[in-house]
Design an enzyme around this catalytic site. Sequence first.
Site, PDB file in Angstrom:
ATOM      1  N   ASP A  30       0.821  -1.213   0.000  1.00 49.42           N
ATOM      2  CA  ASP A  30       0.000   0.000   0.000  1.00 49.42           C
ATOM      3  C   ASP A  30       0.855   1.261   0.000  1.00 49.42           C
ATOM      4  O   ASP A  30       0.494   2.269  -0.609  1.00 49.42           O
ATOM      5  CB  ASP A  30      -0.926   0.000   1.216  1.00 49.42           C
ATOM      6  CG  ASP A  30      -2.038  -1.030   1.098  1.00 49.42           C
ATOM      7  OD1 ASP A  30      -2.348  -1.445  -0.041  1.00 49.42           O
ATOM      8  OD2 ASP A  30      -2.591  -1.429   2.135  1.00 49.42           O
ATOM      9  N   ASN A  42      -3.938   8.988   1.946  1.00 48.76           N
ATOM     10  CA  ASN A  42      -4.422   8.468   3.226  1.00 48.76           C
ATOM     11  C   ASN A  42      -4.708   9.565   4.243  1.00 48.76           C
ATOM     12  O   ASN A  42      -5.843   9.740   4.664  1.00 48.76           O
ATOM     13  CB  ASN A  42      -3.396   7.504   3.833  1.00 48.76           C
ATOM     14  CG  ASN A  42      -3.668   6.055   3.482  1.00 48.76           C
ATOM     15  OD1 ASN A  42      -4.650   5.745   2.825  1.00 48.76           O
ATOM     16  ND2 ASN A  42      -2.791   5.170   3.926  1.00 48.76           N
ATOM     17  N   ARG A  84       6.479  15.283  24.007  1.00 50.34           N
ATOM     18  CA  ARG A  84       5.550  16.215  24.639  1.00 50.34           C
ATOM     19  C   ARG A  84       4.287  16.384  23.800  1.00 50.34           C
ATOM     20  O   ARG A  84       4.298  16.181  22.582  1.00 50.34           O
ATOM     21  CB  ARG A  84       6.227  17.565  24.846  1.00 50.34           C
ATOM     22  CG  ARG A  84       7.443  17.502  25.780  1.00 50.34           C
ATOM     23  CD  ARG A  84       8.009  18.878  26.016  1.00 50.34           C
ATOM     24  NE  ARG A  84       7.032  19.753  26.681  1.00 50.34           N
ATOM     25  CZ  ARG A  84       7.247  21.036  26.938  1.00 50.34           C
ATOM     26  NH1 ARG A  84       8.404  21.599  26.572  1.00 50.34           N
ATOM     27  NH2 ARG A  84       6.333  21.764  27.536  1.00 50.34           N
ATOM     28  N   THR A 114      -8.879   3.374   7.081  1.00 51.78           N
ATOM     29  CA  THR A 114      -8.485   2.032   7.518  1.00 51.78           C
ATOM     30  C   THR A 114      -6.989   1.960   7.813  1.00 51.78           C
ATOM     31  O   THR A 114      -6.440   0.866   7.957  1.00 51.78           O
ATOM     32  CB  THR A 114      -8.848   0.983   6.448  1.00 51.78           C
ATOM     33  OG1 THR A 114      -8.340   1.402   5.174  1.00 51.78           O
ATOM     34  CG2 THR A 114     -10.350   0.803   6.346  1.00 51.78           C
ATOM     35  N   LEU A 143      -7.571   4.563  11.872  1.00 47.83           N
ATOM     36  CA  LEU A 143      -8.246   3.422  12.493  1.00 47.83           C
ATOM     37  C   LEU A 143      -7.547   3.033  13.794  1.00 47.83           C
ATOM     38  O   LEU A 143      -8.197   2.762  14.808  1.00 47.83           O
ATOM     39  CB  LEU A 143      -8.258   2.242  11.523  1.00 47.83           C
ATOM     40  CG  LEU A 143      -8.914   0.953  12.022  1.00 47.83           C
ATOM     41  CD1 LEU A 143     -10.404   1.170  12.247  1.00 47.83           C
ATOM     42  CD2 LEU A 143      -8.681  -0.187  11.037  1.00 47.83           C
ATOM     43  N   SER A 144      -6.213   3.037  13.773  1.00 45.89           N
ATOM     44  CA  SER A 144      -5.444   2.696  14.975  1.00 45.89           C
ATOM     45  C   SER A 144      -5.677   3.699  16.099  1.00 45.89           C
ATOM     46  O   SER A 144      -5.548   3.360  17.278  1.00 45.89           O
ATOM     47  CB  SER A 144      -3.949   2.645  14.646  1.00 45.89           C
ATOM     48  OG  SER A 144      -3.676   1.680  13.652  1.00 45.89           O
TER      49      SER A 144
END
Length: 296
Positions: free
Chosen positions: A72, A146, A157, A187, A191-192
């Site tokens: 990807d 993306n 920080r 995705t 998504l994470s």
Amino acid sequence: MEQFRNIGIIGRLGSVQVLDTVRRLKRFLLDRHLHVILEETIAEVLPGHGLQTSSRKMLGEVCDMVIVVGGDGSLLGAARALARHNVPVLGINRGSLGFLTDIRPDELEVKCAEVLDGHYLVENRFLLQAEVRRHGEAIGQGDALNDVVLHPGKSTRMIEFEIYIDGQFVCSQKADGLIVATPTGSTAYALSAGGPIMHPKLDAIVIVPMYPHTLSGRPIVVDGNSELKIVVSKDMTIYPQVSCDGQNHFTCAPGDTITVSKKPQKLRLIHPLDHNYYEVCRTKLGWGSKLGGGGD
């Protein structure tokens, strides 16, 4: 359907498997009497290829279609270079995930033949364009298929910033950063970070805070034509970074403004006719299979 005669090939460097697949693809295309153009960096590691070569920047001007062999990440890089040419892009997966490069190497000849025979789907995926401004002057610009991400860079920080949408103040935040993602990018990193999955056909942008220092910080989905402005606090003592698709990076200073909006040109992404977005999600994200006795 559009017929393709001039085919460009882009391949990810540093992989023996990619080179083997590029050689197979080259033979297959030449056997069909097509004109094949290699992107110049992959051509350098294929001695004696005997083909026309082109820079990635110019590949879209001389090709009817470009095939990307890699993961990807390889397709993300190709998309940013090729979207302005409106040239269709097809992906052969030689990476670990394959959300965008959805043809497996073992089905290369069969699926590519279907596409070349006119049996394929076309998806128009929009990109984002980001600009960093300092004292009213642009100091950096990048595109992303993306996401555009504001993050602390090497610092650990938090970043303080304000968010504006179409000129209206939304909120100030203190967080590890902010992800602005397309449906394609929903995705990925977003998504994470707890963002929603958005179907590629949606004309929307998702704004996802990264570890916000509040219990009320949640992702926001906005209209795809919105203009987002992120203002880094003048009181910051660190210099955060802006990354486009995790590949292009710009360093920000306190008080800088990051503007993110939809890019006018879109990526034309080609899929085989049997492509199913939900099957891709189910396979790549480990969703449960259909229960016995479930619906058709």
